[in-house]
Structure formats: C-alpha cells, structure tokens
Design an enzyme around this catalytic site. Structure first.
Site, PDB file in Angstrom:
ATOM      1  CD  GLU A 158      -2.655  -1.043   2.655  1.00 64.49           C
ATOM      2  OE1 GLU A 158      -3.860  -1.304   2.603  1.00 64.49           O
ATOM      3  OE2 GLU A 158      -2.057  -0.720   3.699  1.00 64.49           O
ATOM      4  CB  CYS A 159       0.674   4.359   0.071  1.00 56.55           C
ATOM      5  SG  CYS A 159       0.930   6.121  -0.251  1.00 56.55           S
ATOM      6  N   GLY A 160       3.386   3.616   0.323  1.00 53.84           N
ATOM      7  CA  GLY A 160       4.818   3.477   0.491  1.00 53.84           C
ATOM      8  C   GLY A 160       5.294   2.079   0.163  1.00 53.84           C
TER       9      GLY A 160
ATOM     10  CG  LEU B 204       2.838   1.521  -5.598  1.00 53.17           C
ATOM     11  CD1 LEU B 204       2.815   0.345  -6.553  1.00 53.17           C
ATOM     12  CD2 LEU B 204       1.716   2.499  -5.907  1.00 53.17           C
TER      13      LEU B 204
ATOM     14  CB  THR C 123      -3.340  -0.041  -4.832  1.00 56.77           C
ATOM     15  OG1 THR C 123      -4.121   1.139  -5.072  1.00 56.77           O
ATOM     16  CG2 THR C 123      -3.639  -0.558  -3.428  1.00 56.77           C
TER      17      THR C 123
END
Length: 456
Positions: free
Chosen positions: A328-330, A332, A419
């Site tokens: 997730e985010c970081g 990713l 994502t």
C-alpha cells in the site's frame, strides 16, 4: 430486547480549518487528564495515521480512526460504546474544518450528540475571532458548540478582547499562549511520527497540559453533561477464522508505519498470527505465509532500503514463490524498480513491479475511494506526495466517493497486489482474507454488510 447504553462525558475538538492546533490541544488535554489519573479514550476523525500516534502517546490508550463512510456508522457506534464503558472522558479530534468533507466532523458530532469545542489560531485577530465562531455556530442547528479555545493568544489583553466580543451563549473555554514549545513538528504528509521524537513529544505534552490547566479548561470540562452512547442495534458480525493457521509478516519501522490498529486487530480476530519485521534493519523475513507492506515514509529511508540487499533478496524470493503480498502506498513505492527522493537521488528498490517512483512537491493525491479488487470491494483512502511512472496496465482502479473519474490504479503481478490506496480491512473482512490467504478460494467472495453500514 433493550439496547445497551453507556454514559460518559465527551468533547469533540474541531476547528474552522487545518493548522489551527487541534492535535496540540487534544494531546495536551489528554495528558492533563491522564496526569490526574483519569482514563481518557481519544478518537481521530478520518483516515489519519500520524495524529493517532501522537494522541496514543499522550493519552496512554489506543486511538481508533472513525469515519462514517470508510468504517460505517455501526463500527463507529460500537467503538464509542466500548470506550464509554471504560473511560472517564472521551475526546474526538476532528479533521480539516468542522464542516469539510462528506461526511464531515460535524456530521459525526451531530450523529452522536457530542458537544464541539472550536480551536482557532487567533494570531492577527481579536474581535474577528468571535465573529468567525458565531458564524460557525449558526451554520447548522444540529450541532452543539460548547465554546472557543483561542490558540496562539498573545497576551491577557488579547484574551480579554476576544472574550468581550463573544456572545453570552459561546464561552471562551481557554486561551492557549503563543509558544513554540507547545506546537508539534510537521513534515510533508503531516505531523512527524511519534516514535521518531518520543522524548521531545513528552516535553510538549507536559507543557500543553500545564498551559491548558492554567487557562482554566478543567472548569469547562467539569460542566460537561455525560453523553449517552448506544451500542449498535445490529451487532457487528462475529469474524470467522478465515485465516486460522496463517502467519502474516507485517513491515513495521520508521519507513513503514501507516497501519490502522483496526486492521491488525481484524487479522488476529480472523485467526492470523502476525510477525513484524523491519525492511530497514532485518536481513531476512520471518517465517510467514503472506506479507503486508503498508505505507509510510520510504522516501526518507530510500538509501537504507536500497543498501539492505539481503532483505530485498528475501522479499523477491517470497514473491517468486507466488505467495500473497499486499503493498500500500509506500509499500507500492518499495515494490517498484526505483524511487527518486526529494533530493533528486534515485535509489534501487525491490523491482517486483515495473515502474519508477518519484517524489513531488506539496501537491498530491488524496481522498476516499473504494478499491475494486477481484476479491471484493474494500473502502479506504489515498494520500501521497509521489507519482509512479512506467507501471504495467492496472487490473482496476479505485472508485472515488463522489466523483466519476477513475481513482488510484490497482496492480496485480502473480500474488502481489499493489496500489496507492490504504485499505480499511474491517470494511470487508472476506475480501481481505482472500487477499492474504494461500488458497483464496477458501474464503467467501462476498461483501460483509455487517461490517459496513456506511453512508452512501
């Protein structure tokens, strides 16, 4: 059958905008009451990761995020009821301005009949502060404003000018002095993580507690009437042990720390064993069946992540073995081939997913979205100051809460799901169980309405 209720004094700390000092006041008040031996349960409105870290340290209690859209009314109602059964006082810190967002802080306060204290940075104004508060009070008739907390007040005369201009129905609850020692340090995604400045925070909490006590806020609190909190009429469904026997490795260190406690709790309720590890300092993964690489600040530690070749090799081998990974985010960014930091230095990352990540200025993406996953929809949010380029074709996109444009891309390579979205696991436990399961077919591919009850 009678619905269980619990009564407890509560106060909602709101503001006309971000940056007014809500967290400073909430943390100082929580520490003041904690120092008096009180049990204070603090909640944060919205999908914030950093403020709850600060508030948990100040209060000595876990801090849950409450959002009517992401978590649902029944979830919020259950958390308030549980807190009221054990606490001497409930504090809720709002998000942005009190009327901003759909749903807003005011919506949450109105639904549970919690009085609101308005925190306002009054530097550069006096009587105008009274006018602004009066406007906020009159904007809606379903909320109760308990009074004003004037932050960054310059002098006793400054306080007198503000207090004298307030209508009799809006008391000045407290005036916080203009003191840099009280404010909390920030960086590009919000406040600095509590673990990075723990001792410094302690000094600021104690200074804030003393300032609020000297300002007379305790007298205002003593006048609060208890709020009646009712357990949800439809009890949250019992979580099935869909991950019984599974072990999930969870990245947790200064680079990866954006984790909802509710997500960890749900995984354990579903029978999973959690093993925490550090991509910064560990050389190997714990024995596990699935990995979760949450968000955080990999851009601040990119060189250390790049230099830890042993960990990179271990995660790559895990991926090649076709085991489940959620990034997730970081997380990713860590899975991409490279990451370029704010100093324009490019670092080698895991390379599990084609693409290059790069940090950008203050502007970025944020907002509530539903991740449309093959396993089922899961609500969450996005908030980042980076971009990913050269990535493969996504399997889908997030569905924005109130806008038709496609949201964040969702990538799927082997069993890796990556994502920018941060998922709120309790919104759909079945989908989450399938994401992390070695055999996803064993978990029901359905949406868990008992956990959602969300505002459409």
């Amino acid at each position: 059958m009678t619905t269980p209720t619990a009564r407890c004094p509560a106060l909602f700390i709101a503001a006309p905008a971000s940056g007014q000092g809500k967290t400073t006041v909430t943390a100082g008040l929580a520490r003041l009451l904690r120092n008096q031996g009180k049990v204070v349960r603090v909640f944060k409105t919205g999908p914030d990761y950093l403020d709850p870290q600060i508030l948990a340290q100040a209060s000595g209690q876990p801090v849950d995020q409450l959002d009517l859209w992401m978590a649902g009314e029944a979830y919020c109602r259950q958390r308030f009821y549980d807190a009221a059964c054990e606490a001497d006082l409930i504090l809720v810190e709002g998000a942005m301005g009190l009327f901003d967002g759909e749903p807003s802080s005011a919506d949450l306060a109105a639904l549970f009949d919690i009085p609101m204290a308005i925190v306002m940075d009054v530097k550069g104004m006096a009587q105008t502060a009274a006018a602004l508060v009066s406007g906020l009070v009159g904007f809606r008739d379903d909320i109760h404003i308990a009074g004003l907390i004037a932050n960054a007040c310059g002098s006793q005369r400054h306080r007198e000018l503000i207090e004298g201009a307030l209508p009799s129905t809006i008391p000045l609850l407290a005036a916080m002095p203009r003191d840099p020692a009280l404010s909390l340090p920030e960086r590009h995604l919000g406040l600095v993580q509590a673990a990075e400045i723990r001792e410094d925070l302690e000094a600021r909490f104690e200074a804030g507690a003393k300032a609020l006590e000297a300002a007379g806020l305790l007298d205002a609190l003593s006048a609060l009437s208890p709020v009646t909190f009712t357990a949800p009429q439809e009890q949250l469904a019992a979580v099935k042990p869909l991950l019984e026997g599974h072990t999930i490795g969870v990245a947790r260190d200064a680079a990866f720390s954006f984790v909802y406690q509710a997500n960890l709790d749900l995984l354990e309720q579903m029978g999973a064993t959690l093993r925490f590890f550090s991509p910064l300092t560990d050389s190997r993964l714990p024995e596990c069946d699935a990995l979760w690489l949450p968000g955080g600040y990999p851009e601040l530690h990119a060189q250390t992540l790049a230099d830890n070749g042993a960990m990179r090799s271990a995660i790559e081998a895990f991926y090649r073995a076709d085991k489940p990974i959620l990034a997730e985010c970081g997380g990713l960014l860590y899975c991409l081939e490279t990451l370029t930091d704010y100093d324009d230095i490019t670092h080698t990352m895991l390379g599990l997913l084609p693409g290059q990540g790069a940090m950008r200025g203050r502007r970025g993406c944020q907002g509530m979205q539903t991740a449309e996953l093959p396993e089922g929809p899961v609500r969450g949010h996005a908030h980042h100051r980076s971009m990913a380029e050269g990535t493969p074709e996504p399997i889908g996109h997030g569905r924005r809460q109130r806008h038709p444009a496609p949201g964040e891309a969702i990538y799927r390579q082997k069993r890796l799901t990556a994502t920018y979205l941060h998922l709120f696991f309790p919104n759909n436990p079945y989908a989450v169980a399938r994401l992390f399961s070695v055999s996803p077919a064993c978990c029901e591919p359905q949406h868990s309405e008992a956990f959602t009850h969300a505002t459409q």
